[in-house]
Design a protein around this motif. Structure first.
Motif, short mmCIF file in Angstrom:
data_model
loop_
_atom_site.label_atom_id
_atom_site.label_comp_id
_atom_site.label_asym_id
_atom_site.label_seq_id
_atom_site.Cartn_x
_atom_site.Cartn_y
_atom_site.Cartn_z
N PHE A 1 -4.27 5.14 0.66
CA PHE A 1 -3.49 4.38 1.64
C PHE A 1 -4.32 3.52 2.60
O PHE A 1 -3.85 2.46 3.03
CB PHE A 1 -2.61 5.33 2.46
N THR B 1 1.02 4.34 -2.85
CA THR B 1 0.86 5.78 -2.63
C THR B 1 2.00 6.57 -3.26
O THR B 1 1.80 7.71 -3.71
CB THR B 1 0.80 6.10 -1.12
N TYR C 1 9.13 2.96 4.02
CA TYR C 1 9.54 4.24 3.44
C TYR C 1 11.02 4.56 3.68
O TYR C 1 11.76 4.87 2.75
CB TYR C 1 8.69 5.37 4.01
N ALA D 1 -2.88 9.74 7.20
CA ALA D 1 -2.05 9.77 5.99
C ALA D 1 -1.92 11.18 5.43
O ALA D 1 -0.82 11.63 5.08
CB ALA D 1 -2.63 8.83 4.94
N VAL E 1 4.78 1.48 8.73
CA VAL E 1 4.85 2.07 7.39
C VAL E 1 6.24 2.65 7.14
O VAL E 1 6.79 2.55 6.04
CB VAL E 1 3.76 3.15 7.21
N ALA F 1 0.83 -1.21 0.00
CA ALA F 1 0.00 0.00 0.00
C ALA F 1 0.87 1.26 0.00
O ALA F 1 0.55 2.24 -0.68
CB ALA F 1 -0.93 0.00 1.21
N ALA F 2 1.95 1.24 0.77
CA ALA F 2 2.85 2.40 0.81
C ALA F 2 3.48 2.65 -0.56
O ALA F 2 3.61 3.80 -1.01
CB ALA F 2 3.94 2.18 1.86
N SER G 1 -3.22 10.29 -3.04
CA SER G 1 -2.37 9.26 -2.43
C SER G 1 -2.84 8.92 -1.02
O SER G 1 -2.78 7.76 -0.60
CB SER G 1 -0.91 9.74 -2.40
N SER G 2 -3.34 9.92 -0.29
CA SER G 2 -3.80 9.68 1.08
C SER G 2 -5.09 8.88 1.12
O SER G 2 -5.28 8.05 2.01
CB SER G 2 -4.00 11.02 1.81
N ALA H 1 -4.38 -0.37 3.01
CA ALA H 1 -3.42 -1.16 3.79
C ALA H 1 -4.09 -1.80 4.99
O ALA H 1 -4.00 -3.02 5.21
CB ALA H 1 -2.25 -0.28 4.24
#
Length: 318
Positions: free
Chosen positions: A86, A61, A228, A215, A224, A57-58, A82-83, A89
């Motif tokens: 998310f 985004t 990242y 998010a 998460v 999911a990350a 993008s938010s 997830a």
């Protein structure tokens, strides 16, 4: 509000599509008790799965954030897009039954407050979930995204570097800690609302919006970040090292997430609805330990709910 007295000749009838707040936190405690009793190896594999799903999911985004025309002309819309993507997830993790460290702080925390599991069993579950989440996140980051070559375009690499630098280098330690409290407050609220639903869509919608809030605010989620920040290190983000990630990416987010989920969400709802209260049945079924106490004490206690009514067996026959 209907007063329910579950005595002889009385049965439970639900009048609504969701569990009430008091029932929901009882479900949280029961689920935490169940998860704490699972064989550790299974818990670890379940946590690995959760880390993998969160990483997918990350990564999605990041793709949604790499829209050149929109980034130049409507950057706010890119952030919203993008938010709003998310939360898938948590939906994937929740619906598949995987174990997320941040969710465990509420689930097993409430079970511990209820006295259904000892504190060391709660901590063991947190420990296993954390390392399982880390293993799953690093696997997807390195094997699927890294060696899979999903982010090789220079514009994508630059996007990742800028994102990770702003998330890891710019904020101070205490700022990440505070953001992490708010983050898992929202994540565990999402899990709480999801558990109140009685069908797939209700649960998904209940989880979606609190996760969207964390998010779009850019709050720090320790699991998460396991995707990242290492992905930023993989792509050579200036100033970001493994040591910095441990000090500013893991430690403050880990502590903050634990406080946010276990305290601001789990302990709060436990105190509001379960502390010094009569045992709560779910669909007319009491937790085994509570049922034993009730049988010793005689008549079942009264129970109040916004969406339940009681009818006698005579009325039921009619």
């Amino acid at each position: 509000m209907a007063r329910i007295q579950n005595q002889q000749n009385t049965v439970w009838v639900r009048n609504g599509n969701a569990y009430s707040p008091i029932e929901t936190i009882e479900i949280v405690g029961r689920l935490g008790t169940f998860k704490a009793g699972i064989f550790p190896a299974k818990t670890f594999l379940s946590a690995v799965s959760a880390g993998c799903l969160a990483s997918f999911a990350a990564g999605a985004t990041l793709i949604a954030s790499n829209l050149p025309w929109m980034s130049e002309n409507t950057p706010g819309l890119v952030h919203v897009t993008s938010s709003i993507l998310f939360p898938c997830a948590l939906v994937m993790i929740f619906m598949s039954g995987a174990d997320l460290f941040t969710g465990s702080t509420m689930l097993t925390g409430v079970a511990c407050l209820q006295g259904r599991i000892p504190w060391h069993k709660m901590l063991l579950h947190w420990f296993i979930c954390f390392w399982g989440n880390l293993a799953g996140s690093l696997f997807v980051m390195a094997i699927i995204f890294g060696y899979g070559g999903l982010f090789t375009d220079p514009a994508q690499v630059k996007l990742i570097q800028n994102f990770v630098y702003a998330k890891q280098v710019v904020p101070e330690w205490h700022q990440i800690f505070i953001r992490a409290i708010g983050c898992n407050w929202m994540v565990c609220l999402a899990a709480y609302l999801g558990l109140s639903g009685r069908d797939l869509m209700s649960r998904a919608m209940g989880m979606w919006w609190p996760v969207f809030c964390f998010a779009i605010l850019g709050l720090d989620h320790v699991v998460v970040n396991m995707f990242y920040i290492p992905f930023g290190i993989w792509h050579g983000t200036p100033g970001v090292t493994v040591g910095l990630y441990i000090w500013k990416g893991i430690i403050p987010a880990l502590i903050g997430n634990t406080i946010g989920g276990g305290g601001f969400c789990g302990a709060y709802y436990y105190f509001m609805y379960l502390h010094n209260q009569d045992p709560v049945p779910i669909d007319g079924i009491y937790f085994p330990g509570d049922l034993a106490k009730l049988e010793e004490g005689g008549a079942l206690p009264q129970y109040e709910s916004d969406d339940c009514v009681a009818i006698t067996q005579k009325e039921q026959k009619k």
